[in-house]
Write a protein that holds these residues in place. Structure first.
Motif, PDB file in Angstrom:
ATOM      1  N   UNK A 107      60.020  -6.524  31.212  1.00  0.00           N
ATOM      2  CA  UNK A 107      59.352  -7.244  30.130  1.00  0.00           C
ATOM      3  C   UNK A 107      59.715  -6.717  28.750  1.00  0.00           C
ATOM      4  N   UNK A 108      60.403  -5.584  28.713  1.00  0.00           N
ATOM      5  CA  UNK A 108      60.638  -4.904  27.435  1.00  0.00           C
ATOM      6  C   UNK A 108      62.086  -4.885  26.987  1.00  0.00           C
ATOM      7  N   UNK A 129      55.899  -9.523  22.888  1.00  0.00           N
ATOM      8  CA  UNK A 129      56.535  -9.134  24.140  1.00  0.00           C
ATOM      9  C   UNK A 129      56.570  -7.610  24.217  1.00  0.00           C
ATOM     10  N   UNK A 130      56.988  -7.103  25.382  1.00  0.00           N
ATOM     11  CA  UNK A 130      57.256  -5.682  25.496  1.00  0.00           C
ATOM     12  C   UNK A 130      56.152  -4.855  26.105  1.00  0.00           C
ATOM     13  N   UNK A 131      56.333  -3.542  26.024  1.00  0.00           N
ATOM     14  CA  UNK A 131      55.388  -2.576  26.585  1.00  0.00           C
ATOM     15  C   UNK A 131      54.301  -2.279  25.565  1.00  0.00           C
ATOM     16  N   UNK A 132      53.059  -2.594  25.917  1.00  0.00           N
ATOM     17  CA  UNK A 132      51.917  -2.358  25.027  1.00  0.00           C
ATOM     18  C   UNK A 132      51.431  -0.928  25.236  1.00  0.00           C
ATOM     19  N   UNK A 133      51.349  -0.158  24.164  1.00  0.00           N
ATOM     20  CA  UNK A 133      51.021   1.263  24.274  1.00  0.00           C
ATOM     21  C   UNK A 133      49.673   1.491  24.956  1.00  0.00           C
ATOM     22  N   UNK A 188      56.603  -1.909  22.223  1.00  0.00           N
ATOM     23  CA  UNK A 188      58.020  -1.575  22.189  1.00  0.00           C
ATOM     24  C   UNK A 188      58.823  -2.684  22.859  1.00  0.00           C
ATOM     25  N   UNK A 189      59.887  -3.130  22.210  1.00  0.00           N
ATOM     26  CA  UNK A 189      60.904  -3.949  22.856  1.00  0.00           C
ATOM     27  C   UNK A 189      62.257  -3.323  22.552  1.00  0.00           C
ATOM     28  N   UNK A 190      63.194  -3.503  23.483  1.00  0.00           N
ATOM     29  CA  UNK A 190      64.526  -2.926  23.331  1.00  0.00           C
ATOM     30  C   UNK A 190      65.571  -4.024  23.454  1.00  0.00           C
TER      31      UNK A 190
END
Length: 313
Positions: A107-108, A129-133, A188-190
């Motif tokens: 997802x990230x 989107x991405x990893x939610x802290x 975080x998204x990469x």
């Protein structure tokens, strides 16, 4: 492609500030796209839409370049060695990704040329989107915080963390937005794979904080980066926090250096309005929350336009 990525942040500015392919500005584009789901409730033009990718926001493939007179400026950015190692940034980015579950990583991580580069917004209600802290384990969060620890300066890291803390304070005392006005509502998204030679980058963003960080070898471009705060001075969990002290001083210095004729052009109003974020609700709670009053403490975050709580609702 690498050069386009170095300049690509300018297109993200157009998206982040609500500029469209039909608007005047510095980013040129050839088409527009339909509005995605999860749009924030406020922003430019009020009502639905808000800041972030919108109905007429540019896409990455639409980006042509930067212009001041209608003609694209060629070779605006150059690829060159800076002799400043990005090895630690690469290592910490990879360590964070290695600490995610397969689902979290899927997802990230996006392609290095994905439109996700343009999907950045500083408003709290934007669907990210991405990893939610806040959804990660303590160990994963430690690995996550280590990345901006390597990517930013000491002052930049402190400022970022203080913005997150004041965001949580706002959530605790504003009576709303408790899912987004927290220290955990940052993502975080990469784009691409962390590398010392190939292009890649990451986004770290949430309310009042949006960092786009592109890396090519030892060259880094942080465009756009948004940092704001609301309030700018408060006591949170016993810690006295003040943000943008130097920026406020610099802004006042510039303003006071202008002639009367110049001030007439740049000052839109001599008095504060509802969108200048001086909140009676927060002022009433000042005696119990530690939020300090005064214009400086409630100075508007440095955004072209604001939404949600930024409109003083």
């Amino acid at each position: 492609m690498n050069r386009a990525l170095l300049a690509g942040g300018v297109a993200a500015v157009a998206t982040m500030t609500g500029c469209s392919s039909g608007s005047s500005g510095t980013a040129s584009s050839s088409s527009s796209s339909a509005a995605p789901n999860g749009m924030p409730s406020g922003g430019p033009g009020a009502g639905g839409g808000g800041m972030g990718p919108g109905a007429s926001a540019v896409k990455y493939a639409d980006f042509v370049g930067v212009t001041t007179d209608g003609k694209v400026v060629d070779d605006l950015y150059s690829i060159h060695s800076t002799d400043v190692s990005t090895d630690k940034v690469v290592q910490r980015a990879q360590a964070f990704l290695d600490g995610l579950t397969s689902a979290e990583k899927k997802a990230s991580v996006f392609d290095v040329e994905d439109d996700e580069w343009l999907a950045c917004s500083n408003v709290d209600g934007y669907e990210r989107e991405g990893a939610r802290m806040g959804d990660l384990t303590e160990k994963q969060r430690e690995l996550g915080y280590a990345l901006p620890g390597a990517a930013l300066s000491a002052d930049g890291l402190t400022q970022s963390r203080n913005i997150m803390k004041l965001n949580a304070l706002l959530g605790e005392y504003s009576g709303g937005g408790r899912d987004t006005l927290t220290e955990g509502a940052y993502f975080f998204t990469f784009m691409g794979t962390p590398s010392t030679s190939e292009p890649w980058g990451f986004q770290y963003e949430g309310h009042h904080l949006a960092i786009n960080y592109f890396v090519l070898g030892d060259q880094v471009v942080m465009t756009p980066t948004f940092m704001g705060s609301e309030p700018t001075s408060a006591t949170y969990n016993g810690e006295k926090i003040t943000t943008f002290r130097e920026e406020t001083k610099a802004g006042l210095t510039v303003l006071r250096a202008l002639t009367d004729a110049q001030r007439e052009k740049v000052i839109s109003s001599e008095s504060k309005a509802g969108d200048n974020v001086k909140y009676p609700a927060l002022k009433r709670r000042a005696c119990t929350t530690g939020i300090t009053g005064g214009d400086a403490a409630f100075a508007s975050s440095p955004a072209p336009r604001c939404s949600g709580w930024d409109r003083g609702r």
